[in-house]
Design a protein around this motif. Structure first.
Motif, short mmCIF file in Angstrom:
data_model
loop_
_atom_site.label_atom_id
_atom_site.label_comp_id
_atom_site.label_asym_id
_atom_site.label_seq_id
_atom_site.Cartn_x
_atom_site.Cartn_y
_atom_site.Cartn_z
N ALA A 93 -14.78 6.82 2.17
CA ALA A 93 -13.75 7.86 2.02
C ALA A 93 -12.37 7.29 2.32
N LEU A 94 -12.27 6.51 3.38
CA LEU A 94 -10.99 5.88 3.72
C LEU A 94 -10.56 4.89 2.64
N GLN A 95 -11.53 4.15 2.10
CA GLN A 95 -11.20 3.23 1.02
C GLN A 95 -10.67 3.97 -0.21
N CYS A 96 -11.25 5.11 -0.53
CA CYS A 96 -10.79 5.89 -1.68
C CYS A 96 -9.34 6.35 -1.49
N VAL A 97 -9.02 6.81 -0.29
CA VAL A 97 -7.65 7.27 -0.02
C VAL A 97 -6.68 6.10 -0.11
N VAL A 98 -7.05 4.95 0.43
CA VAL A 98 -6.18 3.78 0.36
C VAL A 98 -6.04 3.30 -1.08
N THR A 102 -2.52 2.96 -3.12
CA THR A 102 -2.05 1.70 -3.71
C THR A 102 -1.94 1.76 -5.23
N GLY A 103 -2.37 2.86 -5.84
CA GLY A 103 -2.27 3.00 -7.28
C GLY A 103 -3.44 2.40 -8.04
N PHE A 104 -4.54 2.15 -7.37
CA PHE A 104 -5.71 1.54 -7.99
C PHE A 104 -6.25 2.40 -9.13
N HIS A 105 -6.29 3.69 -8.95
CA HIS A 105 -6.88 4.59 -9.95
C HIS A 105 -5.97 4.82 -11.15
#
Length: 168
Positions: A93-98, A102-105
């Motif tokens: 969950a924390l990785q998804c928020v980060v 960072t604009g990954f999605h």
């Protein structure tokens, strides 16, 4: 701490902690792929409808919800994986928020697919290597300090191999 170093630090934790064997490594990676993909799709629909101040709150709630649902599904259908993975699934969950921050999605899907595949290959490969070394008698490889040592040796070998030979 830059965005890249924060993301690398977040990816390092499951890479070292959940790779004592290839099975938990595969489980964490599969959860990461499913939750991150669902999170990216949901945030794509929400991102333009939310003001920037509320995007973080929405991202945290969405990521926690998806991760909790995935943990419950794993507990019901794959109890052995659920027990081996432990707290590392909560880190997703924390990785998804980060990743959202960072604009990954927002990147092209091929870049996301490539980075997810590299992360999965590292997870499963390091898990398999640590399990093989542990089965051959090197028990330190299955512990967290052994994971750091092994990862450091692999990075050093990669850098030495990638460096061109000096010509005399």
């Amino acid at each position: 701490m830059t965005r890249s170093s924060l993301l690398n630090a977040l990816m390092l934790t499951p890479l070292i902690g959940a790779t004592h064997s290839w099975m938990p490594a595969l489980g964490v990676w599969l959860i990461f792929v499913v939750v991150s993909s669902a999170f990216g799709l949901a945030m794509a629909g929400l991102r333009n409808r939310l003001v920037p101040a509320s995007r973080l709150i929405a991202a945290v709630i969405l990521a926690a919800t998806l991760t909790s649902c995935m943990r419950l599904a794993m507990q019901a259908w794959a109890l052995q994986w659920h027990q081996q993975i432990g707290l590392y699934s909560g880190l997703i969950a924390l990785q998804c928020v980060v990743l959202e921050h960072t604009g990954f999605h927002q990147r092209p899907w091929r870049d996301r697919l490539r980075q997810g595949a590299v992360f999965g290959a590292l997870m499963v490969g390091l898990g398999l290597l640590r399990e093989l070394l542990g089965d051959s008698g090197l028990r330190l490889a299955t512990l967290a300090p052994g994971g750091f040592i092994l990862l450091g040796l692999l990075i050093a070998a990669w850098q030495a191999w990638a460096r061109p030979m000096p010509s005399n």
